[in-house]
Scaffold this active site. Structure first.
Site, PDB file in Angstrom:
ATOM      1  CB  CYS A   1      -0.924  -0.028   1.219  1.00  0.00           C
ATOM      2  SG  CYS A   1      -1.826   1.507   1.511  1.00  0.00           S
TER       3      CYS A   1
ATOM      4  CB  CYS B   1       0.241   2.061   4.050  1.00  0.00           C
ATOM      5  SG  CYS B   1      -1.427   1.396   3.860  1.00  0.00           S
TER       6      CYS B   1
END
Length: 326
Positions: free
Chosen positions: A79, A82
């Protein structure tokens, strides 16, 4: 993905319901019990950011939330947002010095927690206050908004539940580091089991190796070496005795046959064709639904364990998996 739910209205509503009142009572009881036993000791700065899994969630999040708000960062290696958000949250956790604790949960390794929180996409940030869970925001967010949300969370924790945070011993980590440098490294509690597992692998005793690694994991579910070893032993056991030509022929002729695709992916991985193995299973996930899709996803995660999460091929495959899933 744009951040949303950047307000604490959910906490205020939560405090108005009966469940929140019960949570407050439980939090007060937990603090009273801690005080009776001498109070909660100061924690080192390293304990302000913790990695949490399903096995430790109750102890490290729910119980801790009776002393201090716990912010949960749901993330994954693949991700990209993230990677922008997590360092900011970690830095703020240390800056706020015990007014909240940051718990990091890898969604790939903890699917049950992801489902229980109803997460549709990551990064997703939640909080647990006195045992009560609430959403904070989803997606990468500007630091100014994150600070505002944290300040509101801490205020609600103090006013509604009497959570004043935990004491931090700034010198604790320094002392621990110095002691670690001076002290000899003791034998680990699972060294004998891990050594026996390696010997079993070398002897092609895959069942014995799996049993030894499984014994370690039953006592220490987060043991990285045992996770990797078990994944390797199970993979080698599956391909033992397979006819590569026959397996590949069946996989080509029967693309909808899960067992055939799984066997071919196993052989790809053992033969060093890592990207081919991952790509095959990502494609199966893309083409299937329901139980078949879940089985393919789980098998792909098992193959990730064989290679290791830090490998760039795993990172790329996680991204590809996310695209077909979400």
């Amino acid at each position: 993905m744009q951040p949303r739910n950047m307000s604490m209205s959910g906490v205020v509503d939560l405090a108005a319901v009966k469940a929140a009142g019960e949570a407050k009572v439980k939090a007060e009881q937990a603090r009273a019990e801690a005080a009776r036993q001498g109070g909660t000791a100061a924690v080192p700065p390293s304990r302000l950011v913790i990695d949490v899994d399903e096995a430790g969630f109750e102890r490290e999040v729910l119980q801790l939330s009776t002393e201090v708000p716990v912010v949960i960062d749901f993330w994954a290696e693949w991700c990209e947002p993230c990677k922008q958000l997590s360092p900011v949250l970690e830095r703020l956790a240390r800056e706020y010095a015990g007014r909240f604790v940051l718990a990091k949960i890898d969604v790939d390794a903890n699917q049950m927690l992801m489902q229980q929180f109803g997460i549709q996409g990551i990064p997703a940030v939640f909080a647990v206050v006195a045992g009560q869970a609430l959403p904070l925001f989803q997606g990468a967010a500007p630091e100014t908004q994150i600070r505002q949300t944290l300040d509101q969370l801490i205020q609600v924790g103090e006013e509604r539940f009497g959570l004043t945070g935990i004491a931090v011993d700034a010198a604790a980590d320094e002392g621990a580091d110095a002691a670690a440098e001076e002290a000899p490294v003791p034998a680990g509690p699972y060294d004998a089991l891990l050594a026996a597992a390696v010997e079993a692998l070398d002897a092609n005793d895959f069942a014995g190796a799996s049993a030894a690694y499984g014994e370690v994991l039953s006592q220490d579910p987060g043991n990285t070496e045992a996770k990797l070893g078990l994944a390797q032993a199970e993979l080698l056991a599956r391909v033992q005795g397979l006819d590569p030509a026959a397996v590949r022929k069946e996989a080509a002729e029967r693309p909808a046959d899960l067992a055939a695709q799984f066997a071919a992916a196993d052989l790809d991985l053992v033969g060093g064709h890592v990207d081919d193995a991952f790509g095959r299973l990502v494609d199966v996930v893309r083409r299937t639904f329901g139980d078949d899709r879940e089985a393919a996803r789980v098998r792909l995660l098992e193959l990730f364990e064989v290679i290791g999460g830090d490998d760039p091929r795993v990172t790329g495959a996680r991204s590809a998996l996310a695209r077909v899933l979400f």
